[in-house]
Design a protein around this motif. Structure first.
Motif, PDB file in Angstrom:
ATOM      1  N   SER A 103      34.438  85.323  66.828  1.00 30.98           N
ATOM      2  CA  SER A 103      34.316  85.636  65.406  1.00 30.98           C
ATOM      3  C   SER A 103      32.904  86.109  65.063  1.00 30.98           C
ATOM      4  O   SER A 103      32.396  87.022  65.678  1.00 30.98           O
ATOM      5  CB  SER A 103      34.736  84.414  64.588  1.00 30.98           C
ATOM      6  N   HIS A 104      32.251  85.436  64.111  1.00 29.62           N
ATOM      7  CA  HIS A 104      30.932  85.864  63.637  1.00 29.62           C
ATOM      8  C   HIS A 104      29.789  85.230  64.429  1.00 29.62           C
ATOM      9  O   HIS A 104      28.625  85.432  64.093  1.00 29.62           O
ATOM     10  CB  HIS A 104      30.781  85.453  62.176  1.00 29.62           C
ATOM     11  N   ASP A 246      33.143  91.192  60.100  1.00 27.07           N
ATOM     12  CA  ASP A 246      32.606  90.476  61.254  1.00 27.07           C
ATOM     13  C   ASP A 246      33.305  91.008  62.515  1.00 27.07           C
ATOM     14  O   ASP A 246      34.228  91.825  62.417  1.00 27.07           O
ATOM     15  CB  ASP A 246      32.740  88.952  61.054  1.00 27.07           C
ATOM     16  N   ASP A 248      35.543  90.077  64.568  1.00 23.28           N
ATOM     17  CA  ASP A 248      36.997  89.979  64.769  1.00 23.28           C
ATOM     18  C   ASP A 248      37.778  90.281  63.484  1.00 23.28           C
ATOM     19  O   ASP A 248      38.993  90.046  63.409  1.00 23.28           O
ATOM     20  CB  ASP A 248      37.403  88.631  65.367  1.00 23.28           C
ATOM     21  N   ASP A 250      38.223  89.355  60.354  1.00 20.84           N
ATOM     22  CA  ASP A 250      38.941  88.517  59.387  1.00 20.84           C
ATOM     23  C   ASP A 250      38.095  88.251  58.146  1.00 20.84           C
ATOM     24  O   ASP A 250      38.578  87.675  57.174  1.00 20.84           O
ATOM     25  CB  ASP A 250      39.432  87.197  60.007  1.00 20.84           C
ATOM     26  N   ARG A 251      36.829  88.661  58.184  1.00 23.12           N
ATOM     27  CA  ARG A 251      35.969  88.488  57.009  1.00 23.12           C
ATOM     28  C   ARG A 251      35.440  89.842  56.557  1.00 23.12           C
ATOM     29  O   ARG A 251      35.086  90.679  57.369  1.00 23.12           O
ATOM     30  CB  ARG A 251      34.795  87.555  57.352  1.00 23.12           C
ATOM     31  N   ARG A 342      43.378  85.008  57.373  1.00 19.95           N
ATOM     32  CA  ARG A 342      42.311  85.825  56.775  1.00 19.95           C
ATOM     33  C   ARG A 342      42.381  87.227  57.365  1.00 19.95           C
ATOM     34  O   ARG A 342      42.526  87.388  58.576  1.00 19.95           O
ATOM     35  CB  ARG A 342      40.944  85.202  57.073  1.00 19.95           C
TER      36      ARG A 342
HETATM   37 MG    MG Z   1      35.877  86.151  62.119  1.00 16.91          MG
END
Ligand code: MG
Length: 458
Positions: A103-104, A246, A248, A250-251, A342
């Motif tokens: 992710s982030h 980010d 991946d 999702d944000r 998300r």
């Molecule tokens: Mg993420």
């Protein structure tokens, strides 16, 4: 096996590549997940996708082999957003999914995230059941029942099509505006889906960070202080909005038409304002989300509910409440009409829908509504039970509405403070939000007082 330094949570394991996160660790958890998922849904495939990190291809090969060793058919969908993995699990009626993504988190990290057959991340109970196989032994398949890997190349297009097919989304109105937009994918997995989606929505895209090689040129979390290059791009290109995802995807964070990074909380607030006029209903966020989201819900007469921190907790609360929209203040928008995860592509579509249908610029959604300052702090965890601390704070602030779902949140009409023990470190996190920096700092100080006294610290 030695799991020192590995961060094991309900729905995933993460660590630094070359340190705690080795191919052996990834193989063990992937095999345990595959055996667990296949036992519950025999014959159904496991979807595997990854983000753009340098270690992604290596871990993908490991995960494939581990899943084959327990007899799973692997549907490999390649480098995709995490929400695409979730959607594909539903689309293929899979037994589950694995996303290889940190992710982030910073560049040296990677992780494995576990997705259940409904496309949601594993719940606490499911995660515990799956990890029990690490103790009791993972049942491997004999030579003639090993699994196989099947490549699937349509996942991203299906995701885009699903967003564009949302019945209330006014694609024609968005296209008619031909918005000039700026985009920063930070060398992440958004580099394919984001420009394609924006193109389908009639936007002219100026972009940076589009080489999906995981070599992040800046800290990859899309918080305001990391978006300087995107702000400059908005100004130089004349874009009406800047989008940052980010790695991946999702944000989503936004930069306004003046080049100002407005903070991630506004993504969900704007998404709520986009959806509620056509889809009245409940809104759910986690307890650490900014009041700007609550205000957006109230402006549209929507019922608002809190869920404990953690994406799966929000998703489960949304399912239970039959929520219209929800998510997290970190730019994580969840639209159950598409799926309970998300999803930055959905968030982009909703933001453009709002701009097109209201005719307002991004900055208006900041300036036309009450503004708040969030202050975050952390303290050493006291030796006394936290319930004692919470009771002292509740007694001190009898006028506040208390929520005890996840730590303690005290709420007033225009401010709140949330205390919550960290799941991974011996600390208590304190977050406060108020109309001014001074007022938010005062709330943090107030919250610290019983903690300090009870911990015997002056
Ligand atoms: Mg993420």
């Amino acid at each position: 096996m030695n799991f020192d330094g590995l961060m094991v949570s309900v729905s995933g394991v993460r660590g630094r590549v070359g340190d705690a996160l080795t191919p052996e660790v990834m193989a063990t958890f992937a095999a345990a997940f595959g055996a667990w998922a296949t036992a519950r849904h025999p014959g159904r495939p496991i979807v595997v996708g990854r983000d753009s990190r340098v270690s992604g291809p290596m871990f993908t090969r490991v995960v494939h082999a581990a899943l084959e060793s327990v007899g799973c058919t692997v549907l490999d969908i390649g480098m995709v957003p995490t929400p695409t993995v979730q959607l594909e699990v539903e689309h293929h009626h899979a037994a589950g999914g694995l996303a290889i993504t940190a992710s982030h988190n910073p560049i040296e990290w990677n992780a494995l995230k576990f997705i259940g057959p409904s496309g949601l991340f594993l719940s606490a109970a499911e995660g515990a059941e799956m990890r029990a196989l690490l103790e009791t032994g993972i049942p491997r398949a004999p030579w003639d029942r090993l699994g196989a890997v099947v490549r699937e190349s349509q996942a991203i297009q299906r995701h885009i099509d699903a967003v564009l097919a949302l019945p209330f989304l006014d694609v024609a109105a968005i296209r008619a505006r031909a918005f000039p937009v700026a985009l920063d994918c930070c060398h992440g997995a958004g580099s394919e889906i984001m420009p394609a989606l924006l193109d389908a929505l009639g936007c002219t895209v100026s972009a940076i960070g589009m080489t999906a090689d995981g070599r992040f040129p800046r800290p990859p979390e899309p918080v305001a202080e990391n978006l300087g290059d995107l702000s400059a791009l908005v100004r130089s290109s004349g874009a009406v909005v800047g989008f940052a995802t980010d790695p991946d995807v999702d944000r989503l964070a936004l930069v306004d038409e003046h080049g100002r990074a407005i903070g991630e909380d506004y993504t969900l607030a704007m998404a709520v304002r986009a959806v509620l006029p056509s889809r009245p209903g409940r809104v759910v966020t986690n307890l650490s989300t900014s009041k700007v989201v609550q205000d957006a819900a109230h402006d549209h007469g929507a019922e608002f509910r809190f869920a404990p921190v953690g994406e799966v907790n929000v998703a489960l609360a949304m399912r239970e409440a039959g929520a219209t929209i929800g998510g997290e203040g970190n730019g994580g928008v969840i639209l159950p009409e598409l799926h309970l995860g998300r999803d930055a592509p959905v968030a982009i579509a909703l933001v453009l829908h709002l701009l097109a249908t209201t005719g307002k610029p991004v900055s208006a959604f900041v300036t036309e509504h009450p503004r708040y300052v969030i202050v975050k702090d952390k303290l050493d965890r006291p030796d006394v039970p936290l319930d004692t601390v919470y009771a002292a704070l509740r007694a001190r602030f009898p006028d506040a509405v208390a929520d005890m779902q996840d730590g303690l949140r005290l709420d007033w009409p225009d401010r709140w403070v949330h205390l919550r023990p960290s799941g991974t470190e011996p600390i208590v996190r304190v977050i406060a939000e108020a109309p001014s920096d001074e007022a938010a700092r005062q709330l943090v100080a107030d919250a610290r007082e019983p903690l300090s006294l009870l911990a015997g610290v002056s």
